[in-house]
Motif scaffolding. Structure first.
Motif, PDB file in Angstrom:
ATOM      1  N   VAL A 242       0.742  -0.960   0.125  1.00 64.83           N
ATOM      2  CA  VAL A 242      -0.025  -0.079  -0.018  1.00 64.83           C
ATOM      3  C   VAL A 242       0.867   1.313  -0.008  1.00 64.83           C
ATOM      4  N   VAL A 243       0.677   2.017  -0.907  1.00 62.35           N
ATOM      5  CA  VAL A 243       1.612   3.388  -1.290  1.00 62.35           C
ATOM      6  C   VAL A 243       0.869   4.494  -0.678  1.00 62.35           C
ATOM      7  N   ASP A 244       1.443   5.215   0.260  1.00 66.01           N
ATOM      8  CA  ASP A 244       1.047   6.494   0.697  1.00 66.01           C
ATOM      9  C   ASP A 244       0.768   7.605  -0.402  1.00 66.01           C
ATOM     10  N   SER A 245      -0.407   8.098  -0.339  1.00 63.18           N
ATOM     11  CA  SER A 245      -0.839   9.144  -1.223  1.00 63.18           C
ATOM     12  C   SER A 245      -1.834  10.235  -0.793  1.00 63.18           C
ATOM     13  N   SER A 246      -1.638  10.388   0.564  1.00 63.79           N
ATOM     14  CA  SER A 246      -2.382  11.310   1.273  1.00 63.79           C
ATOM     15  C   SER A 246      -2.254  12.819   0.946  1.00 63.79           C
ATOM     16  N   ASN A 247      -0.948  13.141   0.422  1.00 66.45           N
ATOM     17  CA  ASN A 247      -0.662  14.406  -0.266  1.00 66.45           C
ATOM     18  C   ASN A 247      -0.660  14.500  -1.589  1.00 66.45           C
ATOM     19  N   ASP A 248      -1.047  13.563  -2.409  1.00 65.07           N
ATOM     20  CA  ASP A 248      -1.128  13.366  -4.027  1.00 65.07           C
ATOM     21  C   ASP A 248      -2.372  13.914  -4.248  1.00 65.07           C
ATOM     22  N   GLY A 249      -2.628  14.660  -5.042  1.00 66.00           N
ATOM     23  CA  GLY A 249      -3.847  15.169  -5.544  1.00 66.00           C
ATOM     24  C   GLY A 249      -4.814  14.254  -6.107  1.00 66.00           C
ATOM     25  N   ASP A 250      -4.418  13.183  -6.936  1.00 61.69           N
ATOM     26  CA  ASP A 250      -5.274  12.501  -7.581  1.00 61.69           C
ATOM     27  C   ASP A 250      -5.212  10.900  -7.008  1.00 61.69           C
ATOM     28  N   ASN A 251      -4.409  10.669  -6.082  1.00 64.85           N
ATOM     29  CA  ASN A 251      -4.357   9.526  -5.401  1.00 64.85           C
ATOM     30  C   ASN A 251      -4.087   8.250  -6.465  1.00 64.85           C
ATOM     31  N   TYR A 252      -3.194   8.368  -7.534  1.00 64.70           N
ATOM     32  CA  TYR A 252      -3.074   7.404  -8.300  1.00 64.70           C
ATOM     33  C   TYR A 252      -1.521   7.447  -8.963  1.00 64.70           C
ATOM     34  N   PHE A 253      -0.800   6.627  -9.387  1.00 64.68           N
ATOM     35  CA  PHE A 253       0.493   6.860  -9.855  1.00 64.68           C
ATOM     36  C   PHE A 253       0.475   7.719 -11.127  1.00 64.68           C
ATOM     37  N   SER A 254       1.938   8.154 -11.518  1.00 63.05           N
ATOM     38  CA  SER A 254       1.695   9.096 -12.708  1.00 63.05           C
ATOM     39  C   SER A 254       1.255   8.729 -13.802  1.00 63.05           C
ATOM     40  N   ASP A 255       1.008   7.337 -14.060  1.00 62.82           N
ATOM     41  CA  ASP A 255       0.468   6.926 -15.278  1.00 62.82           C
ATOM     42  C   ASP A 255      -0.867   6.349 -15.346  1.00 62.82           C
ATOM     43  N   GLY A 256      -1.731   6.879 -14.031  1.00 60.65           N
ATOM     44  CA  GLY A 256      -3.098   6.708 -14.057  1.00 60.65           C
ATOM     45  C   GLY A 256      -3.667   5.415 -13.261  1.00 60.65           C
ATOM     46  N   TYR A 257      -2.420   4.503 -12.964  1.00 57.89           N
ATOM     47  CA  TYR A 257      -2.909   3.310 -12.240  1.00 57.89           C
ATOM     48  C   TYR A 257      -3.168   3.718 -10.697  1.00 57.89           C
ATOM     49  N   PHE A 258      -3.930   2.808  -9.849  1.00 60.14           N
ATOM     50  CA  PHE A 258      -4.061   2.965  -8.369  1.00 60.14           C
ATOM     51  C   PHE A 258      -4.190   1.872  -7.676  1.00 60.14           C
ATOM     52  N   ALA A 259      -4.861   0.806  -8.306  1.00 61.66           N
ATOM     53  CA  ALA A 259      -4.930  -0.759  -7.814  1.00 61.66           C
ATOM     54  C   ALA A 259      -4.688  -1.684  -8.871  1.00 61.66           C
ATOM     55  N   TYR A 260      -3.893  -2.601  -8.590  1.00 62.70           N
ATOM     56  CA  TYR A 260      -3.764  -3.618  -9.449  1.00 62.70           C
ATOM     57  C   TYR A 260      -3.137  -5.200  -8.714  1.00 62.70           C
ATOM     58  N   ALA A 261      -3.337  -6.143  -9.444  1.00 67.85           N
ATOM     59  CA  ALA A 261      -2.699  -7.457  -8.849  1.00 67.85           C
ATOM     60  C   ALA A 261      -2.368  -8.344  -9.899  1.00 67.85           C
ATOM     61  N   TYR A 262      -1.714  -9.361  -9.359  1.00 66.75           N
ATOM     62  CA  TYR A 262      -1.167 -10.241 -10.668  1.00 66.75           C
ATOM     63  C   TYR A 262      -1.989 -11.415 -10.386  1.00 66.75           C
ATOM     64  N   LEU A 263      -2.436 -12.235 -11.414  1.00 70.34           N
ATOM     65  CA  LEU A 263      -3.243 -13.442 -11.417  1.00 70.34           C
ATOM     66  C   LEU A 263      -2.376 -14.250 -10.958  1.00 70.34           C
ATOM     67  N   GLY A 264      -3.095 -15.057  -9.842  1.00 69.55           N
ATOM     68  CA  GLY A 264      -2.273 -16.067  -9.261  1.00 69.55           C
ATOM     69  C   GLY A 264      -1.077 -15.499  -8.392  1.00 69.55           C
ATOM     70  N   GLY A 265      -1.035 -14.360  -7.881  1.00 72.50           N
ATOM     71  CA  GLY A 265       0.124 -13.833  -7.149  1.00 72.50           C
ATOM     72  C   GLY A 265       1.350 -13.352  -8.118  1.00 72.50           C
ATOM     73  N   PRO A 266       2.429 -13.068  -7.344  1.00 71.14           N
ATOM     74  CA  PRO A 266       2.796 -13.097  -6.032  1.00 71.14           C
ATOM     75  C   PRO A 266       2.052 -11.895  -5.059  1.00 71.14           C
ATOM     76  N   PHE A 267       1.896 -10.818  -5.735  1.00 70.34           N
ATOM     77  CA  PHE A 267       1.413  -9.461  -4.904  1.00 70.34           C
ATOM     78  C   PHE A 267       0.110  -8.710  -5.571  1.00 70.34           C
ATOM     79  N   MET A 268      -0.237  -7.744  -4.922  1.00 69.50           N
ATOM     80  CA  MET A 268      -1.171  -6.641  -5.273  1.00 69.50           C
ATOM     81  C   MET A 268      -0.766  -5.211  -4.700  1.00 69.50           C
ATOM     82  N   VAL A 269      -0.907  -4.292  -5.319  1.00 69.83           N
ATOM     83  CA  VAL A 269      -0.519  -2.967  -5.055  1.00 69.83           C
ATOM     84  C   VAL A 269      -1.707  -2.032  -5.030  1.00 69.83           C
ATOM     85  N   MET A 270      -1.821  -1.010  -3.987  1.00 66.77           N
ATOM     86  CA  MET A 270      -3.011  -0.125  -3.973  1.00 66.77           C
ATOM     87  C   MET A 270      -2.296   1.181  -3.467  1.00 66.77           C
TER      88      MET A 270
END
Length: 563
Positions: free
Chosen positions: A279-307
């Motif tokens: 989980v990535v801190d975005s409290s001071n970020d205006g749009d709460n997503y990464f610079s390319d528009g992603y904000f939550a994703y996971a890999y099918l079958g693992g090994p991790f997810m990101v929010m």
């Protein structure tokens, strides 16, 4: 406060928080087994001191003092009362207070019914799977000899025990400028939201017997020289590799570092599966997503997810809904929202189930589902049958056992030699193995264990054999048993195995052995005792067998004639 939406907490008298005094993981398992024995179930484990689950009120007095259990609470608990047990215990108590102690009040907080943007291609294919020449594509390596999950099989179906690594990276300013700093309140909210999402899945299918073990890296976030939220999601290798290195994982690939961590979690906590949540801190970020528009994703079958903390328009108080969706991907459920462009006929999961509830194309099903994203399906507890099948929740023969664990324990008995024998004490040995459900597309794997091997003699009562290694707790086991003080005669021995899903061998292993009196080699007879005894019959009819034991070319031989 974190939302309890989707929870089926039943309130005082059933849900309970348990405090364990010993800081020994063996006591955690012992306590869980004791609770299962009295009809309860632990769903959330904050090792090694805090458990949350259902505990029958009538069993409280019997449980206290056993398995390291020093307290059983059903109402709000003061976090200060467990401070001596460490930060993880305090956080576990705070989760209890937020989600379970007063489920009626927690439910009043509700969730923020927003209409956030759709997830952005949030189901990704893991790029590090070995190449399988036979299939011409990346694939999971072959299964282990005993069919237990292999290194790459850390989330094949959502059944059983699951270790969850929770990592909150904290930028230290040594590389990128530090623009985000986790607060204690934010970290606790993240933790509670993740637990709420895991609880949501646990309450959807009781037969899955889900139990989550949380590995705590949120109380003290792991530092990184990067500020993740200011990068595109494609730069994840920079900061993930950095934080995993800080945790002692140093493989050249950051994917391997996370997989090594997951497998260590599985080993440490004795779970069937494991995955990691960043989980990535975005409290001071205006749009709460990464610079390319992603904000939550996971890999099918693992090994991790990101929010991200804010998850675009979802906001931190709806992180549980986002987490639940991404956990679906971790266990191989496909996206169903239209822009994901997932066709109806695409198959996924250990059971290879089609995606017929997708909004992309004219699919045969149109039901609300967590795999369509948004908040409403989470608040309604909606999972469609196709997503359920993809995560392994199907029961084709309607016997109450989910298909991936509806397996067949097979048993082999080593024949006694010599046969016939003059020994009156016979020592037997053999092996049992749980044969997994046959997956159409993935390496066959079982999470069941052999819990018991039984034998009987001449159709008598079943008796327990002994595990060769001291305990029946693996997918394959060797066993032994001894028959003592036998009379002379024929003995028919049958053996069967029982697995952790309660399934019994459909075919028994067997052996038939003759125990003879060496002083009576030659013809002799065995009379069958008359039943009933005593009897009122004046002319009872007896039966028996005339036998001749003789020395043949291959040793002692037997001829029998019914009489």
């Amino acid at each position: 406060a974190a939302s309890a939406a989707g929870s089926t907490a039943v309130g005082p008298g059933h849900d309970a928080l348990l405090v364990l005094a010993p800081a020994d993981s063996s006591f955690t398992r012992e306590a869980i087994q004791l609770i299962e024995t009295v009809g309860g179930h632990i769903t959330h484990v904050f090792p090694p001191h805090i458990l949350i689950g259902t505990v029958p009120a009538a069993a409280e007095s019997d449980l206290l003092g056993q398995g390291g259990i020093v307290r059983i609470a059903r109402d709000v608990v003061d976090p200060a009362s467990v401070e001596s047990y460490g930060a993880t215990a305090v956080a576990g108590v705070q989760v209890w207070n937020a989600l379970f102690a007063h489920p009626d009040k927690s439910a009043e907080a509700g969730i923020q019914e927003l209409n956030p943007a759709e997830l952005v291609d949030d189901a990704l294919e893991p790029p590090d799977l070995p190449f399988d020449p036979s299939r011409g594509e990346p694939s999971i390596a072959a299964q282990t000899e005993d069919f237990t999950p292999s290194y790459y099989q850390t989330s094949d179906y959502m059944i059983g025990d699951i270790a969850v690594g929770i990592i909150l990276p904290e930028s230290d300013g040594s590389g990128d400028p530090s623009t985000e700093d986790w607060t204690g309140e934010e970290r606790q909210l993240v933790y509670s939201e993740i637990v709420a999402a895991c609880n949501w899945w646990a309450t959807r299918e009781p037969r899955a017997q889900l139990r989550f073990f949380y590995d705590d890296h949120f109380s003290n976030p792991v530092t990184t020289r990067y500020e993740p939220i200011n990068h595109p999601h494609s730069d994840q290798g920079l900061w993930i590799g950095d934080v995993m290195g800080k945790l002692g994982y140093t493989a050249s690939s950051y994917f391997t570092r996370v997989r090594d961590y997951n497998n260590d979690l599985r080993q440490t906590y004795g779970t069937d599966w494991a995955f990691t949540i960043f989980v990535v801190d975005s409290s001071n970020d205006g749009d709460n997503y990464f610079s390319d528009g992603y904000f939550a994703y996971a890999y099918l079958g693992g090994p991790f997810m990101v929010m991200t903390y804010g998850n675009n328009g979802y906001g931190p108080n709806n992180m549980d809904a986002v987490t639940a969706h991404e956990i679906g991907h971790i266990f191989l459920a496909l996206d169903q929202y239209s822009s994901a462009r997932q066709p109806c006929t695409r198959r996924s999961g250990y059971l290879s189930v089609e995606n017929q509830n997708s909004l992309y194309g004219g699919c045969s099903s149109n039901e609300p589902s967590i795999m369509r994203g948004q908040v409403w399906p989470y608040s309604q507890g909606a999972v469609d049958p196709y997503a359920r099948g993809q995560i392994g929740w199907a029961d084709v023969n309607a016997n109450g056992v989910l298909d991936p664990i509806d397996t067949d324990p097979q048993v082999h008995l080593n024949a006694h030699t010599p046969n016939p024998t003059e020994e009156t004490t016979l020592v037997y040995s053999g092996s049992a193995v749980d044969i997994p459900w046959d997956s159409p597309t993935r390496p066959d794997v079982t999470i069941n264990t052999i819990v018991r091997v039984e034998y009987r003699v001449n159709g008598g009562e079943w008796q327990w054999a002994t595990a060769a290694d001291g305990a029946f707790d693996g997918a394959s086991e060797e066993f032994t048993f001894t028959l003592r003080n036998l009379d002379y005669g024929r003995y028919n021995i049958e053996v069967r195995a029982v697995n952790s899903a309660g399934k019994v061998s459909t075919i028994y292993a067997s052996d038939s052995v003759l125990v003879y009196d060496p002083s009576q080699v030659g013809p002799f007879s065995v009379l069958t005792p008359y039943q009933p005894d005593p009897t009122s019959t004046r002319q009872p009819t007896y039966t028996g067998v005339a036998r001749n034991v003789y020395q043949g070319a291959e040793g002692m031989m037997l001829m029998e004639t019914a009489a």
